[in-house]
Design an enzyme around this catalytic site. Structure first.
Site, PDB file in Angstrom:
ATOM      1  N   GLU A 114      -5.584  -6.470  -9.849  1.00  0.00           N
ATOM      2  CA  GLU A 114      -6.489  -6.936  -8.794  1.00  0.00           C
ATOM      3  C   GLU A 114      -6.416  -8.225  -8.641  1.00  0.00           C
ATOM      4  O   GLU A 114      -6.807  -9.054  -9.800  1.00  0.00           O
ATOM      5  CB  GLU A 114      -7.662  -6.445  -8.570  1.00  0.00           C
ATOM      6  CG  GLU A 114      -7.899  -4.901  -8.859  1.00  0.00           C
ATOM      7  CD  GLU A 114      -7.123  -4.309  -7.625  1.00  0.00           C
ATOM      8  OE1 GLU A 114      -7.492  -4.643  -6.557  1.00  0.00           O
ATOM      9  OE2 GLU A 114      -6.579  -3.288  -7.571  1.00  0.00           O
ATOM     10  N   CYS A 130     -13.435 -13.170  -5.780  1.00  0.00           N
ATOM     11  CA  CYS A 130     -12.123 -12.789  -4.994  1.00  0.00           C
ATOM     12  C   CYS A 130     -12.168 -12.662  -3.657  1.00  0.00           C
ATOM     13  O   CYS A 130     -11.258 -12.740  -2.857  1.00  0.00           O
ATOM     14  CB  CYS A 130     -11.603 -11.794  -6.007  1.00  0.00           C
ATOM     15  SG  CYS A 130     -12.569 -10.476  -5.873  1.00  0.00           S
TER      16      CYS A 130
END
Ligand code: NAP
Length: 527
Positions: A264, A301
């Site tokens: 990720e 993120c």
């Protein structure tokens, strides 16, 4: 207690010569504890133990594994203020965030425990034999999900708890029946060791095999690379930068037996401001976005790094307001001098590109490691031509792109790399006339939001945290929510296997009372 040693299963070990310390970005000083990096021998010991532990751990019942996960949660809570203070001293993040992240970590562990207690997640399918079928009899087939083997987990700097040692990757892998070796993040090695001690304690208390969990220190990339290259490792969970995730993906693909890497990674999370929404609520959205860009010092993120709109007076006003608002926000501390340095460098690179105009930047001096948040603006044509403007600036920064028209907006979206999220800001009904924009955005992202901010990732079954590459290395999976467990399993079939030798999930009697697909019908009934 922090020892600075590696957890190799239940034993502490520090045979190496490479040592390092963590850093307090708020006081701009090193923390006191010394950590010893794992040696190649220690790495091998952890891998061998994990591989042996897998033989037992994979057969342990879901209910017992659930007790293990719940006990980890209890032991993390028992670390109490020591954990919170260590977290704060290694990240510069405030107490509220530390406690919130601990709550999220505990919540994830307990969610997976519940999933295991119920048991239907293994997707049992049973197609019983039909000996009298014409022209050929049918065999008995039974299928379920089984764990793939020892997993290496890499946590990110910006989530010392929820995406680290006992974070979502570890919780989901342990829930699936896979042992875990964590490559501890060097920036929060103390937080990592405390959490590792909680997991080791829980493993012993609940009778889990030695080696079901290990935590290895490292100050560079070698330990992680040795782990990923080892033939007994069967999968990788990674949260971090695109560069790091890609390097591990390539390494895993080069192995004699390639293994899955669920990385990720970073994202710029495009936000599309539709014209009517800008006209009617532009000021209010500008305030909301000034907060979202700076939330957690922009170190998420899901930070909105790219704002897209069509040239208009309303867009100009939005840029003015977001700029005025963002410089009112007090500069905050970043996680580490290295993260601060990368932020400053990457922000300067974007700001120095041709046709990029800085519209807001904190010019006054700030304390060491504090971020001077900024917003820049550029025209659509330049953005399309200059791919360096598409890269993540990790920290409080956003680039506003002023497009000529909706065709250019669509082209820009279609040319973006894969993203974790995409957001549409719209007035009621306005979005209906921009279906082409929604379609283009949907193809580039893992999660699409309507009238909101992308920061904040709810842990829930319907959450998708991932997206087309490079947001993640496999867009079919999520790193957050109960479906994260599916990354660590493979489907496995039994043909004509004696009932008494089948796992409980597939036995005729359905002793676990789980939901199964029998003859294409969902049922809890025994056969
Ligand atoms: P990072 O620099 O990529 O580091 C993550 C971990 O990977 C560290 O333990 C690092 O080890 C290791 N690593 C990096 N490159 C490697 C390589 N080539 N080989 C082996 N190991 C390697 O990321 P970070 O600064 O900690 O985290 C910030 C990034 O994470 C941002 O880009 C952010 O967007 C992203 N992030 C993504 C998510 C998500 O869910 N998608 C969530 C949070 C953060 P060393 O430190 O020892 O080098």
């Amino acid at each position: 207690m922090i020892t600075g040693k590696n957890y190799i299963g239940n034993s502490l070990s520090a045979n190496g010569n490479t040592t390092y310390k963590t850093f307090n970005p708020k006081t701009n000083t090193e923390n006191e504890h010394i950590y010893t990096e794992a040696t190649s021998e220690e790495i091998l010991m952890a891998v061998d133990l994990a591989s042996e532990a897998f033989n037992t751990y994979r057969t342990i019942s879901g209910v017992k594994k659930a007790t293990f996960l719940n006990t980890i949660a209890d032991e993390i809570l028992a670390l109490d203020d020591t954990l919170i203070q260590t977290y704060m001293s290694e990240s510069g993040l405030p107490e509220g965030r530390a406690k919130g992240e601990r709550g999220r970590t505990i919540g994830q562990l307990r969610t997976f425990a519940k999933l295991l207690e119920e048991g239907s997640w293994v997707e049992a399918r049973i197609d019983p034999a039909q000996p009298n079928r014409e022209p050929n009899p049918r065999v008995d087939l039974r299928k379920m999900l089984v764990p793939i083997g020892p997993i290496v987990v890499f946590g990110a700097s910006n989530f010392p708890l929820a995406f680290s040692t006992a974070g979502g990757d570890t919780a989901s892998a342990l829930a699936s029946g896979c042992p875990v070796i964590v490559k501890s993040h060097p920036m929060h090695a103390g937080t990592g060791e405390l959490v590792a001690s909680a997991i080791a304690k829980a493993a012993q208390k609940t009778g889990m095999p030695n080696g079901v969990f290990s935590n290895l220190n490292s100050s560079g990339i070698e330990v992680g690379q040795e782990l990923v290259s080892h033939q007994k490792i069967k999968g990788v969970g990674f949260t971090g930068s695109i560069r790091g995730g890609r390097a591990l993906l390539d390494l895993a693909a080069k192995r004699k037996e390639p293994i899955p890497v669920f990385a990720e990674m970073g994202s710029i999370n495009p936000v599309v401001l539709l014209p009517k929404a800008l006209e009617t609520k532009g000021k209010s959205w500008a305030k909301t976005y000034a907060s979202s860009i700076t939330l957690g010092t922009g170190q998420f993120c899901t930070n909105p790094g790219l704002i897209l709109g069509i040239k208009s007076d309303a867009l100009t006003k939005f840029i003015e307001t977001v700029s005025a608002e963002i410089i009112q926000i007090k500069p905050q501390c970043m996680l580490h001098p290295n993260i601060h340095k990368a932020y400053t460098t990457n922000k300067s690179i974007v700001r120095s590109q041709k046709n990029v105009k800085t519209v807001a930047n904190i010019e006054s001096a700030v304390a060491d490691n504090y971020a001077q948040q900024a917003v820049a603006s550029v025209d659509g044509k330049t953005f399309l031509q200059n791919s360096s403007l598409h890269e993540e600036v990790f920290g409080p920064f956003s680039l506003v792109v002023q497009c000529e028209n909706s065709d250019e907006l669509e082209e820009i979206i279609a040319n973006l790399e894969g993203q974790l999220t995409g957001t549409i800001i719209s007035e009621e009904n306005e979005v209906a006339t921009y279906q082409h924009i929604v379609n283009a955005l949907s193809q580039r992202v893992g999660r699409i939001l309507f009238n909101g901010v992308p920061t904040g990732v709810e842990v829930a079954p319907a959450m998708l945290h991932g997206g087309p590459y490079p947001a993640s290395t496999d867009s079919r999976f999520t790193a957050v929510g109960r479906d994260a467990i599916k990354r660590w399993v493979r489907p496995f079939s039994y043909q004509d296997w004696p009932n008494e030798l089948l796992p409980d999930e597939l036995k005729n009697e359905n002793p676990l009372q789980i939901i199964r697909l029998v003859n294409n019908q969902e049922t809890k009934e025994a056969l």
